[in-house]
Design an enzyme around this catalytic site. Structure first.
Site, mmCIF file in Angstrom:
data_model
loop_
_atom_site.group_PDB
_atom_site.id
_atom_site.type_symbol
_atom_site.label_atom_id
_atom_site.label_comp_id
_atom_site.label_asym_id
_atom_site.label_seq_id
_atom_site.Cartn_x
_atom_site.Cartn_y
_atom_site.Cartn_z
ATOM 1 N N SER A 23 0.391 -5.170 9.659
ATOM 2 C CA SER A 23 -0.755 -4.570 8.973
ATOM 3 C C SER A 23 -0.905 -3.109 9.398
ATOM 4 O O SER A 23 -0.626 -2.767 10.552
ATOM 5 C CB SER A 23 -2.020 -5.353 9.354
ATOM 6 N N PRO A 24 -1.346 -2.244 8.478
ATOM 7 C CA PRO A 24 -1.540 -0.842 8.865
ATOM 8 C C PRO A 24 -2.600 -0.730 9.964
ATOM 9 O O PRO A 24 -3.679 -1.294 9.831
ATOM 10 C CB PRO A 24 -2.023 -0.178 7.565
ATOM 11 N N CYS A 26 -4.329 2.240 12.563
ATOM 12 C CA CYS A 26 -4.450 3.614 13.064
ATOM 13 C C CYS A 26 -4.110 3.674 14.545
ATOM 14 O O CYS A 26 -4.577 2.837 15.321
ATOM 15 C CB CYS A 26 -5.885 4.110 12.900
ATOM 16 N N ALA A 58 -2.935 4.134 8.256
ATOM 17 C CA ALA A 58 -3.492 4.970 7.195
ATOM 18 C C ALA A 58 -2.984 6.398 7.410
ATOM 19 O O ALA A 58 -3.220 7.000 8.455
ATOM 20 C CB ALA A 58 -5.012 4.937 7.255
ATOM 21 N N GLN A 100 1.095 3.442 4.397
ATOM 22 C CA GLN A 100 -0.220 3.368 3.748
ATOM 23 C C GLN A 100 -0.734 4.780 3.488
ATOM 24 O O GLN A 100 -0.862 5.585 4.415
ATOM 25 C CB GLN A 100 -1.218 2.600 4.622
ATOM 26 N N TYR A 187 -13.439 3.466 2.574
ATOM 27 C CA TYR A 187 -12.902 4.819 2.457
ATOM 28 C C TYR A 187 -12.944 5.265 0.987
ATOM 29 O O TYR A 187 -13.456 4.542 0.136
ATOM 30 C CB TYR A 187 -11.507 4.885 3.081
ATOM 31 N N ARG A 235 -4.164 -1.982 -1.166
ATOM 32 C CA ARG A 235 -5.080 -2.757 -0.316
ATOM 33 C C ARG A 235 -6.505 -2.587 -0.829
ATOM 34 O O ARG A 235 -6.963 -1.458 -1.023
ATOM 35 C CB ARG A 235 -4.993 -2.314 1.156
ATOM 36 N N GLY A 331 -2.205 -8.105 11.936
ATOM 37 C CA GLY A 331 -2.620 -6.876 12.596
ATOM 38 C C GLY A 331 -2.610 -7.007 14.099
ATOM 39 O O GLY A 331 -1.580 -6.821 14.764
ATOM 40 N N ARG A 332 -3.780 -7.367 14.659
ATOM 41 C CA ARG A 332 -3.940 -7.326 16.116
ATOM 42 C C ARG A 332 -2.943 -8.192 16.869
ATOM 43 O O ARG A 332 -2.560 -7.853 17.993
ATOM 44 C CB ARG A 332 -5.391 -7.695 16.478
#
Ligand SMILES: Cc1cc2nc3c(=O)[nH]c(=O)nc-3n(C[C@H](O)[C@H](O)[C@H](O)COP(=O)(O)O)c2cc1C
Length: 363
Positions: A23-24, A26, A58, A100, A187, A235, A331-332
């Site tokens: 997963s994207p 930051c 991102a 992304q 966003y 997304r 992700g995490r």
């Protein structure tokens, strides 16, 4: 035959070797938007770890669209050149490199999390921000007036659409195979989708058709510069988690899905939330957003990715086997375990080779 986590997924002419995507996320570790050794090692490790798609964080399409001053960017060719070795390394490991593309809208110009978050005033190295309207993110106390927000003109909107297209061209030149349009998490593009943040009275506000126009135009502009044989992802936040207000919800997401297909999107990456601090999450337990992905998948021919609380091989595998989503987006758990996919192959008894350099550890 039912697909499983270790079946390939071919979209257009691109074959993803398995159903795991990083997963994207930051990293807030760039200067002037440039990728560093951190990005090469961080993303590269997850490719070594076997994920089918490795997606960058991102990546801002213009400087004003950065969440923090340390965000990754792709508004110059120098930034694309800095990302190229990372894309090439991901590819060399058999993973598909993805990027992304993002604009933070009214949530731009903030401090990175480990410096406390919160907005940065232009005088302190921040910048004035833009959004669909002139209602700023509701920052607390002394932060309330910074950064200043300006409602975008249609000329600003045209510039942002062009910025996404130019960013996609640079991403292609840098070696990425999949661009993902970031239209989630409160966003810029999500701010246009949601009636919570969009009170415009022109062709970009009001009706569903108008609120979805920016996302459709951005996706079409990215698709126009992207090769026909390569996929484009989008997304979205399936819901604002604000059921008591006029807000974006699952019903609108389901209605949006085929419209994204018409402008050239191939996969919808289904996240949720982020538009307003009053949001009420139903919980963040295992697979907490999967039902949204499943509901969208049931109503569209597009491929669908599920994200949120996917942490175990069995959970990821069942998601695919039960047809709830085509891609398990993790992700995490990838921060905890860069080798999630290789470990999953072991746990699920799938026939996946570790990198030859590491083979002696698996004998
Ligand atoms: C450190 C961190 C950075 C993130 N950055 C982004 C980002 O750049 N773009 C995005 O769409 N989501 C971002 N997210 C959200 C994740 O992609 C993911 O949707 C979320 O963490 C839920 O999935 P998980 O439970 O597997 O972590 C970020 C999450 C974390 C933890």
């Amino acid at each position: 035959m039912t697909d499983s986590l270790f079946d390939e997924l071919t979209i257009r002419g691109t074959t993803i070797p398995n159903r795991v995507m990083v997963s994207p996320m930051c990293q807030y570790s760039s200067t002037d938007g440039l990728a560093t050794d951190w990005h090469l090692v961080h993303l590269g490790s997850r490719a070594v770890g076997g994920a089918g798609v490795v997606m960058t964080e991102a990546t801002a399409v213009e400087p004003r669209g950065r969440i923090s001053p340390q965000d990754l960017g792709i508004w110059t060719s120098e930034q694309a050149d800095a990302l190229a070795p990372t894309a090439a390394f991901i590819r060399s490991q058999g993973s598909v490199p993805a990027i992304q593309l993002a604009h933070a809208g009214r949530k731009a110009s903030t401090r990175r999390p480990w410096e406390g978050g919160g907005p940065i005033a232009p005088a302190d190295g921040g910048w004035d921000v833009v959004g669909p309207g002139d209602e700023p993110w509701p920052y607390d106390g002394e932060d309330a007036d910074v950064p200043r927000l300006r409602a975008m003109t249609t000329a600003d909107i045209d510039d942002v659409i062009d910025a996404f297209a130019s960013a996609a061209e640079r991403a292609l030149a840098a070696g990425f195979e999949i661009p993902e349009v970031h239209a989630a998490h409160g966003y810029l593009i999500h701010e246009f989708l949601s009636p919570v943040t969009n009170d415009r009275e022109d062709e970009y506000g009001g009706s569903f058709e108008n609120r979805t126009r920016l996302l459709r135009e951005v996706t079409a502009a990215v698709r126009a510069v992207w090769p026909d044989d390569k996929p484009v992802f989008v997304r979205i936040s399936a819901t604002d988690w604000l059921p008591d207000r006029d807000s974006w919800d699952l019903e609108q997401s389901i209605r949006l899905a085929p419209m994204l297909g018409e402008v050239g999107a191939d996969l919808i990456d289904v996240s949720a939330g982020g538009i307003h601090p009053d949001q009420r999450l139903p919980g963040t337990g295992p697979g907490y957003q999967i039902p949204y992905a499943e509901a969208i998948k049931a109503e569209t021919d597009l491929a669908v990715g599920a994200v949120g609380g996917i942490t175990t091989p069995e959970q990821a595998d069942q998601l695919v086997r039960n047809g709830r989503a085509d891609l398990a987006i993790v992700g995490r758990e990838h921060l905890r375990d860069p080798y999630f996919t290789l470990h999953a192959a072991g746990a699920l008894d799938a026939d996946v080779e570790w990198p030859v350099q590491y083979r002696r550890a698996t004998d």
